[in-house]
Structure formats: C-alpha cells, structure tokens
Scaffold this active site. Structure first.
Site, PDB file in Angstrom:
ATOM      1  CB  SER A  64      -0.908   0.024   1.230  1.00  0.00           C
ATOM      2  OG  SER A  64      -1.742  -1.103   1.265  1.00  0.00           O
TER       3      SER A  64
HETATM    4  N1  SAH Z   1      -0.959  -4.771   4.075  1.00  0.00           N
HETATM    5  C1  SAH Z   1      -0.209  -5.034   2.867  1.00  0.00           C
HETATM    6  C2  SAH Z   1      -0.988  -4.656   1.628  1.00  0.00           C
HETATM    7  C3  SAH Z   1      -1.210  -5.858   0.822  1.00  0.00           C
HETATM    8  S1  SAH Z   1      -2.305  -5.761  -0.549  1.00  0.00           S
HETATM    9  C4  SAH Z   1       1.165  -4.371   2.909  1.00  0.00           C
HETATM   10  O1  SAH Z   1       1.455  -3.630   3.852  1.00  0.00           O
HETATM   11  O2  SAH Z   1       1.974  -4.651   2.037  1.00  0.00           O
HETATM   12  C5  SAH Z   1      -3.637  -6.799   0.013  1.00  0.00           C
HETATM   13  C6  SAH Z   1      -3.292  -8.218   0.345  1.00  0.00           C
HETATM   14  O3  SAH Z   1      -4.524  -8.852   0.730  1.00  0.00           O
HETATM   15  C7  SAH Z   1      -2.744  -9.060  -0.801  1.00  0.00           C
HETATM   16  O4  SAH Z   1      -1.512  -9.599  -0.432  1.00  0.00           O
HETATM   17  C8  SAH Z   1      -3.816 -10.145  -1.009  1.00  0.00           C
HETATM   18  O5  SAH Z   1      -3.269 -11.405  -1.384  1.00  0.00           O
HETATM   19  C9  SAH Z   1      -4.443 -10.205   0.371  1.00  0.00           C
HETATM   20  N2  SAH Z   1      -5.795 -10.780   0.417  1.00  0.00           N
HETATM   21  C10 SAH Z   1      -6.848 -10.597  -0.436  1.00  0.00           C
HETATM   22  N3  SAH Z   1      -7.929 -11.321  -0.041  1.00  0.00           N
HETATM   23  C11 SAH Z   1      -7.555 -11.981   1.108  1.00  0.00           C
HETATM   24  C12 SAH Z   1      -8.206 -12.887   1.993  1.00  0.00           C
HETATM   25  N4  SAH Z   1      -9.459 -13.326   1.788  1.00  0.00           N
HETATM   26  N5  SAH Z   1      -7.515 -13.344   3.058  1.00  0.00           N
HETATM   27  C13 SAH Z   1      -6.238 -12.955   3.299  1.00  0.00           C
HETATM   28  N6  SAH Z   1      -5.566 -12.108   2.490  1.00  0.00           N
HETATM   29  C14 SAH Z   1      -6.208 -11.619   1.405  1.00  0.00           C
END
Ligand code: SAH
Length: 214
Positions: A64
């Site tokens: 993000s």
């Molecule tokens: N918080 C992260 C942002 C990651 S983007 C950071 O600081 O880098 C969002 C993430 O959510 C992705 O890695 C995606 O694989 C995950 N995601 C999407 N749906 C999900 C679910 N049902 N359970 C767990 N993770 C999920």
C-alpha cells in the site's frame, strides 16, 4: 539487507511529505522513520520505497501507498497492548507499523508464496512476534478472537459478519469498502450494544478481497 544514511535521508523526506499531507500522529510518523520500507520491496526497486506510491510485490499484489498505511493506521487508533487483526499481510509493512505502535498483531494472507516470503522477512527484521497466519481472511482468526481492532487492506464489496463477530464491543474495524476500482475508506465502530456506527473517510484504491486460499 543494508540500511544506509541515504535511505534514512529518504525516509526523512517521506515523513515530511506525510506531514504535509496531514498525518500528524508522531508515533505513526516515527514508525515511517524507523522501519526501512525498502526491505519490503524487491531489491531492484529499492529506489521506489520512499516515494509516496503503491508498488507491485509478488503474486500480483501491492504494498500500500505510505499515505494510505498512515491513514488506515490513524483511523484504527491503535493503543499499546491491543489485539489487532490485519487481513492482507502482503509485504508485511503495515503489520510492522501496527507492531511498532505496541499492539499484538495477527495477520492473515491467502497467497502462499507471499505468506512464506513475508513470514521469513518479518523474522529477519526482528518482527517475529507478529503472528502470521496463512488462510482466508473472510474467516478471520477465530482461535485468537476477539480483537480490539480489525484492519482490512484489500477492497471488500461485502463485510463478512464473521469479522464483525470477532470484534470486541467498542472495537474498530477499518475497511476499504466497495466493489469497483475505487473504494470508500470506512471506519466501523462496534457499539457496546452490538450496533454499528459507520463513517467514511475519502476514496482509495485497493486490490480485491478474495475468497479462499491461493
Ligand atoms: N498490508 C499489505 C498490503 C497488501 S495488498 C502491505 O502492507 O503490504 C492486500 C493483500 O490482501 C494481498 O496480499 C492479497 O493477497 C491479500 N488478500 C486478499 N484477499 C484476502 C483474503 N481473503 N484473506 C487474506 N488475504 C487476502
């Protein structure tokens, strides 16, 4: 992995930029000063780490934008010792910010490749106390519930009741809400009587919250 004075200088600049954009919580700003964000990106893209932009990581996911991390963290109003569930571990950066603020962090990722990589990284960076869970965030983490706070870092077109159920009365959940390319940043407060208060805080763009594991 090395952290040089150049990286520190870039972090100072990023913190200044976040301040100019309205982030004022000193502890959150310190997290951005002290956590080397370039460790969370592929080495070849280290130069991008301190720009205020989102960036691709493995498995078609993104780390993000720093401003977005700062906003979500602000809205979550994390206090020392609180139990926080993050859904969407991704690079692990947001989880480290939450841990830096003294909360007990549980974080779930559905992508196995990302999960494995990030779990190792957190250990290496001294954040091994963050509890990493491989699974489907739609189900939350019933073994460790209830939580003071829940943070979704993927765009949800529905808010699973399971997650609301895992929130303590008085707890807060922050969710990018909406099915399209742009979502409303929603803060949901669970009142003591179980009713929900919902407030909106601007538009953001996240990768989708997907069901099941991958
Ligand atoms: N918080 C992260 C942002 C990651 S983007 C950071 O600081 O880098 C969002 C993430 O959510 C992705 O890695 C995606 O694989 C995950 N995601 C999407 N749906 C999900 C679910 N049902 N359970 C767990 N993770 C999920």
């Amino acid at each position: 992995m090395i952290d040089t004075h150049i990286h520190k200088g870039l972090r100072q600049q990023l913190v200044r930029e976040l301040r100019n954009k309205g982030i004022s919580d000193e502890k959150i700003l310190s997290a951005f000063m002290d956590i080397p964000r370039h460790f969370f990106l592929d080495k070849t893209f280290a130069e991008w780490a301190y720009k205020d932009v989102a960036f691709p990581i493995d498995a078609d996911q993104t780390i993000s934008q720093p401003y977005t991390v700062a906003i979500q963290t602000t809205l979550l109003d994390v206090k020392k010792g609180e139990k926080v569930l993050e859904i969407g571990t991704g690079s692990g950066f947001q989880a480290c910010v939450l841990a830096y603020l003294g909360s007990k962090v549980y974080t779930i990722e559905r992508q196995k490749t990302l999960f494995d990589k990030t779990e190792k990284l957190l250990e290496k960076l001294g954040y091994g106390h963050i509890r990493t869970l491989y699974g489907d965030g739609y189900l939350g983490a019933p073994r460790f519930a209830p939580f003071d706070k829940i943070l979704l870092t993927a765009a949800a077109s529905e808010i699973p009741q399971t997650l609301i159920d895992q929130l303590k009365p008085g707890g807060i959940m922050v969710v990018p809400f909406g099915g399209g390319n742009v979502q409303d940043m929603l803060r949901i407060t669970k009142n003591e009587d179980g009713t929900l208060k919902k407030e909106k805080f601007g538009k953001y763009s996240f990768v989708p919250f997907l069901k099941g594991k991958a």
